[in-house]
Design an enzyme around this catalytic site. Structure first.
Site, PDB file in Angstrom:
ATOM      1  N   LYS A 179       0.867  -1.177   0.000  1.00  0.00           N
ATOM      2  CA  LYS A 179       0.000   0.000   0.000  1.00  0.00           C
ATOM      3  C   LYS A 179       0.903   1.225   0.000  1.00  0.00           C
ATOM      4  O   LYS A 179       1.338   1.705   1.050  1.00  0.00           O
ATOM      5  CB  LYS A 179      -0.928   0.027   1.212  1.00  0.00           C
ATOM      6  CG  LYS A 179      -1.996  -1.069   1.229  1.00  0.00           C
ATOM      7  CD  LYS A 179      -1.499  -2.353   1.838  1.00  0.00           C
ATOM      8  CE  LYS A 179      -2.593  -3.411   1.890  1.00  0.00           C
ATOM      9  NZ  LYS A 179      -2.105  -4.698   2.401  1.00  0.00           N
ATOM     10  N   ASP A 232       4.045  13.648  -6.417  1.00  0.00           N
ATOM     11  CA  ASP A 232       5.022  14.630  -6.922  1.00  0.00           C
ATOM     12  C   ASP A 232       6.447  14.319  -6.479  1.00  0.00           C
ATOM     13  O   ASP A 232       7.287  15.235  -6.411  1.00  0.00           O
ATOM     14  CB  ASP A 232       4.647  16.044  -6.464  1.00  0.00           C
ATOM     15  CG  ASP A 232       3.347  16.524  -7.087  1.00  0.00           C
ATOM     16  OD1 ASP A 232       2.950  15.969  -8.137  1.00  0.00           O
ATOM     17  OD2 ASP A 232       2.721  17.440  -6.522  1.00  0.00           O
ATOM     18  N   HIS A 263      -6.434  -4.890  11.587  1.00  0.00           N
ATOM     19  CA  HIS A 263      -5.766  -5.119  10.310  1.00  0.00           C
ATOM     20  C   HIS A 263      -4.324  -4.611  10.330  1.00  0.00           C
ATOM     21  O   HIS A 263      -3.633  -4.621   9.313  1.00  0.00           O
ATOM     22  CB  HIS A 263      -6.544  -4.420   9.185  1.00  0.00           C
ATOM     23  CG  HIS A 263      -6.144  -4.831   7.809  1.00  0.00           C
ATOM     24  ND1 HIS A 263      -5.396  -4.015   6.975  1.00  0.00           N
ATOM     25  CD2 HIS A 263      -6.379  -5.959   7.106  1.00  0.00           C
ATOM     26  CE1 HIS A 263      -5.204  -4.635   5.820  1.00  0.00           C
ATOM     27  NE2 HIS A 263      -5.772  -5.815   5.869  1.00  0.00           N
ATOM     28  N   LYS A 291      -0.230  -4.034  10.959  1.00  0.00           N
ATOM     29  CA  LYS A 291       1.009  -4.800  10.809  1.00  0.00           C
ATOM     30  C   LYS A 291       2.137  -3.917  11.338  1.00  0.00           C
ATOM     31  O   LYS A 291       2.899  -3.312  10.574  1.00  0.00           O
ATOM     32  CB  LYS A 291       1.270  -5.166   9.341  1.00  0.00           C
ATOM     33  CG  LYS A 291       0.117  -5.944   8.674  1.00  0.00           C
ATOM     34  CD  LYS A 291      -0.777  -5.027   7.911  1.00  0.00           C
ATOM     35  CE  LYS A 291      -1.734  -5.741   6.974  1.00  0.00           C
ATOM     36  NZ  LYS A 291      -2.537  -6.810   7.481  1.00  0.00           N
ATOM     37  N   ASP A 300      11.776  -1.743  22.402  1.00  0.00           N
ATOM     38  CA  ASP A 300      12.568  -0.917  23.320  1.00  0.00           C
ATOM     39  C   ASP A 300      12.255   0.564  23.207  1.00  0.00           C
ATOM     40  O   ASP A 300      13.100   1.411  23.527  1.00  0.00           O
ATOM     41  CB  ASP A 300      14.067  -1.148  23.097  1.00  0.00           C
ATOM     42  CG  ASP A 300      14.517  -2.528  23.585  1.00  0.00           C
ATOM     43  OD1 ASP A 300      13.744  -3.180  24.303  1.00  0.00           O
ATOM     44  OD2 ASP A 300      15.635  -2.937  23.231  1.00  0.00           O
TER      45      ASP A 300
END
Length: 405
Positions: free
Chosen positions: A119, A124, A297, A299, A304
């Site tokens: 995704k 520009d 959904h 990820k 640390d």
């Protein structure tokens, strides 16, 4: 694997579509030269319509708009949006379109599982978006799963160099494969690499040529360096032997490890297979939470309070071994702190901690379902040709086998 971090970036964490799509649409409306957009899903809903209309308006202003969607994840794109977009002048293509008969769609072959799961959007050559959010409304989920919970990052600065190169290369490859010679890029655009902030970050991609294991290695190396805490939030969690061994080693060093997973899902087979690993993880002192408020959904991970990653890659064999993915790795305490606080707030608002007694107290058929689901996923991975090379090591080490049934 040595990750090449670039300094001087400005990174803005975006929580779910409520923050992501206003920022994305504003950037599209302000574009003046070119847009690259890649998405696994491109849904025919309010968000899909708004993005499409904004892209068409950009073309009318003279902007060159390039869109690639996955041929399986966005398999309705050719009827829902392609005619409108191409008529307006948008250059749009599908990555590995689904062809053939209805029955042919169910043939499990390796190439059919190699999907474009990234995704990425670049505006520009000066502004980029990367994360796990598709072109789909957060409320466009099955009943009981609303809204979708996910993350993306707005990127400005020197990291535009590798990100812009990645989308250009993907465009050239797909154009060549699809014989779209008129879609070839006439000349490379020079990205704006001027410093925009003070944050260090790197682009991690997974492909089948030079970057087959970059995202996996980044996780494993970060776990090896962890000293205090590992916090993971991931939608589909079914790691292989190297990932689990790295987590186990960190746990033995006394690192606090927390994993936030789906409590509500649209893929019950994968969730059941994941639950087969719960006992193993709990025995190592790893805390597991299931997000039950809505559809997780995300990820992402934080280690640390300094290292963080946000992207498209799940921690399962399909993302780590097959799909084209893109993650952002960040070395910055401010960004990592923001992400950590957001994950913890989500856990507090809608997650339930899983305990060993929750598993042992379940009826035998629930435990059998988890075991069978794990076996089915292993078979699916084996059909792709990757099972023996990457997963058989699980059978050789008792410490990384699913729960005994």
């Amino acid at each position: 694997m040595a990750i090449k971090y670039l300094a001087g970036n400005r990174l803005t964490l975006l929580n779910s579509g409520a923050e992501y799509f206003p920022a994305l649409l504003a950037a599209i409306e302000a574009a003046h030269s070119e847009i690259f957009l890649e998405s696994y899903i491109y849904a025919n809903d309010e968000v899909g319509l708004r993005v499409s209309n904004a892209l068409c308006r950009a073309v009318a202003r003279g902007v060159v708009v390039n869109v690639i969607v996955d041929g399986f994840g966005a398999r309705n794109f050719t009827t829902d949006f392609l005619p409108q977009l191409t008529a307006a002048g948008v250059r749009a293509m599908l990555y590995r379109p689904e062809l053939g008969s209805f029955l042919g769609r169910f043939r499990l072959r390796r190439h059919r599982l190699r999907r474009l799961h990234r995704k990425l959007t670049v505006i520009d050559a000066r502004l980029a978006f990367i994360g796990g959010i598709n072109i789909i409304d957060d409320d466009n989920t099955p009943p009981g799963l609303r809204p979708r919970y996910d993350y993306a990052v707005r990127v400005e600065g020197p990291l535009l160099g590798p990100i812009h190169h990645a989308v250009q290369r993907m465009w050239e490859i797909v154009a060549w494969v699809n014989f779209k010679h008129r879609y070839r890029l006439p000349s490379p655009t020079t990205p704006d690499l001027a410093p925009r902030g003070s944050q260090r970050a790197a682009l991690l991609i997974r492909d089948n040529i030079r970057h087959r294991n970059d995202i996996l290695h980044a996780y494993v190396d970060a776990f090896a360096a962890a000293r205090e805490e590992i916090l993971i939030a991931n939608a589909y969690f079914l790691p292989g032997v190297r990932f689990i061994r790295a987590l186990q080693a960190a746990a033995r060093r006394g690192v606090r490890i927390t994993v936030l997973l789906q409590g509500k899902t649209n893929h019950p087979l994968l969730r059941s297979a994941t639950q087969a690993l719960y006992s193993l993880l709990l025995e190592q002192g790893i805390r597991i939470f299931e997000y039950e408020k809505s559809f997780l959904h995300a990820k992402v991970a934080v280690i640390d309070g300094e290292w963080a990653t946000v992207g498209s890659s799940n921690i399962d064999p399909f993302s780590l071994l097959l799909a084209k993915e893109a993650n952002l790795a960040v070395l910055d305490r401010t960004f990592a702190g923001q992400l950590r606080a957001s994950i913890e707030a989500a856990m507090l608002a809608g997650a339930r901690e899983m305990r060993r007694e929750d598993l042992t107290g379940q009826p035998w058929h629930s435990r059998l379902r988890r075991w069978l689901s794990y076996g089915v996923v292993r078979v699916l991975v084996g059909i792709t040709g990757y099972g023996q090379k990457h997963w058989r090591a699980d059978e050789e080490t008792a410490s990384v086998t699913p729960e005994e049934q």
